[in-house]
Design an enzyme around this catalytic site. Structure first.
Site, PDB file in Angstrom:
ATOM      1  N   GLU A 140       0.816  -1.224   0.000  1.00  0.00           N
ATOM      2  CA  GLU A 140       0.000   0.000   0.000  1.00  0.00           C
ATOM      3  C   GLU A 140       0.850   1.273   0.000  1.00  0.00           C
ATOM      4  O   GLU A 140       0.353   2.353  -0.301  1.00  0.00           O
ATOM      5  CB  GLU A 140      -0.969  -0.006   1.191  1.00  0.00           C
ATOM      6  CG  GLU A 140      -1.802  -1.272   1.191  1.00  0.00           C
ATOM      7  CD  GLU A 140      -3.023  -1.247   2.099  1.00  0.00           C
ATOM      8  OE1 GLU A 140      -3.502  -0.167   2.442  1.00  0.00           O
ATOM      9  OE2 GLU A 140      -3.496  -2.341   2.447  1.00  0.00           O
ATOM     10  N   LYS A 168       3.207   3.327   7.151  1.00  0.00           N
ATOM     11  CA  LYS A 168       4.104   2.247   6.754  1.00  0.00           C
ATOM     12  C   LYS A 168       5.189   2.782   5.811  1.00  0.00           C
ATOM     13  O   LYS A 168       6.354   2.390   5.912  1.00  0.00           O
ATOM     14  CB  LYS A 168       3.324   1.110   6.072  1.00  0.00           C
ATOM     15  CG  LYS A 168       2.388   0.329   6.981  1.00  0.00           C
ATOM     16  CD  LYS A 168       3.056  -0.389   8.128  1.00  0.00           C
ATOM     17  CE  LYS A 168       3.896  -1.575   7.703  1.00  0.00           C
ATOM     18  NZ  LYS A 168       4.366  -2.381   8.877  1.00  0.00           N
TER      19      LYS A 168
END
Ligand code: NAD
Ligand code: TYD
Length: 359
Positions: A140, A168
């Site tokens: 992602e 992230k």
């Protein structure tokens, strides 16, 4: 002196992927493993009952942001590697409460890196060369693809769209900097959507499975034509083990299932399996329970992974197809309804209300 029998420190080993990694470790390696997990709503020690009494397995309940604790564990257990999985992992929760995602995923990774750096710098030269910090991340970070776009490669720019993906991406970049600036032998893996047994029923597949069994509407965000690449969690656990052994410091590896499909197709396949496994169910055909609901804000349209580098350099390829992996998954959930009931009591109900009541 670190060697193949030295321990490894795993963070987030009581979560979905972490549990599979730990269970796989004791089946395939059997060397000591320390599992550091805070046991948030997503962590569940029941997942690890099979290894709880094993010699060489140590569970520590604690927070990756606790620098003293992490430092103490490194001194005490002298691991040859850290496998860092602990994170807040659900996109919808990140939209409702992004702060915890930045705290855990960004600051938590920073604390882990600093503790690792302190420990690593104190090792002798041979042990420093041997040590690894494996950071487990997601596809992602690369953002959203259009229908004809080439699948994500390791060299693609980061374009995260959700608070989860941004947290992230930030952690991946911090890991990169700790390698470039300090020489810490880091490896990063970016993996696509996992599915399989032990997944908390906030994510698409176990959520829809649970609702379908009970004859409730299956919430499909928007038109359901968003595309995801699905990887069976057991294949991910193998990929991480292989990346740890064969991955090169400073490298990143895309991990994927070679299995892109729309959410509508994914849920339709799941419903067909339920029809087959539950021939007496009054809710057959389960696919008729699908219901379009308000879309997720900023919803990424398509993820697709090019995992040829992992195949070429690590010798890894997924063993399961979506058909075989999904069949195992549906069977497991049907056979383990007590597990589902346990994890969906209490706080889970409040989350369902928060995320779905207004849709
Ligand atoms: P999960 O939410 O099921 O588990 C996360 C685990 O981390 C839980 O056991 C939780 O208790 C623990 N944890 C959370 N905060 C902590 C803290 N501050 N200190 C210690 N432990 C803490 O997540 P998952 O799906 O197993 O994902 C694991 C990792 O893999 C994450 O880093 C995630 O970003 C990444 N990933 C997940 C997927 C997926 O499809 N699930 C895909 C690619 C990458
Ligand atoms: P999810 O499992 O949350 O993973 P991610 O957002 O990390 O890809 O969602 C997978 C896909 O399913 C995603 O496109 C969002 C969609 N989705 C639904 O349509 N309905 C739902 O109730 C959920 C949780 C997800």
């Amino acid at each position: 002196m670190l060697n193949d029998d030295s321990s490894i420190l795993v963070t987030g080993g009581a979560g979905f992927i972490g549990s599979h990694f730990v269970l796989d470790w004791f089946t395939s390696m059997g060397t000591p493993l320390v599992n550091l997990d805070k046991l948030t709503y997503a962590g569940n020690l029941r997942n690890l009952e099979a290894v709880a009494g094993r010699p060489g397995y140590t569970f520590v309940r604690g927070d990756i942001r606790d620098r003293d604790l992490v430092g103490r564990l490194l001194v005490e257990h002298k691991p040859r590697a850290i496998v860092h999985l602990a994170a807040e992992s659900h996109v919808d929760r990140s939209l409702v409460g992004p702060g915890e995602f930045l705290d855990t995923n960004v600051h938590g990774t920073f604390v882990m890196l600093e503790a690792a750096r302190g420990y690593w710098q104190g090792l002798d030269e041979a042990d420093r060369a041997r040590f690894r910090f494996l950071h487990v991340s997601t596809d992602e970070v690369f953002g959203s693809l259009k229908p004809g776009d080439a699948p994500f490669e390791e060299t693609f720019a980061f374009r995260p769209n959700s608070p989860y993906a941004a947290s992230k991406a930030a952690s991946d970049l911090i890991v990169r900097a700790w390698h470039k600036s300090y020489g810490l032998p880091t490896i990063v893996t970016n993996c696509s959507n996992n599915y399989g047994p032990l997944q908390f029923p906030e994510k698409l597949l176990p959520l829809v499975l649970d609702k379908a069994i009970h004859g409730e509407p299956l919430p499909i965000y928007g038109d359901g034509l968003q595309v995801r690449d699905w990887l069976y969690v057991g294949d991910h656990a193998t990929a991480l083990r292989v990346a740890l052994e064969r991955g090169q410091p400073g490298q990143t590896y895309n991990i994927g299932g070679w299995n892109e499909q729309t959410n509508l197709d994914t849920v339709t396949m799941l419903c067909a399996l339920l029809d087959e496994f539950l021939p007496e169910s009054p809710h057959r055909p389960h696919a008729k329970l699908m219901k379009s609901v308000t879309d997720r804000p900023g919803h990424d349209r398509r993820y697709a992974i090019n995992a040829t580098k992992a195949e070429r350099e690590l010798g890894w390829r997924p063993a399961e197809t979506f058909a075989t992996g999904l069949r195992k998954t549906v069977r497991w959930y049907l056979d383990n309804q007590a597990w589902v009931e346990e994890v969906t009591s209490g706080a889970y109900r409040a989350w369902m209300e928060t995320n779905y009541a207004g849709r």
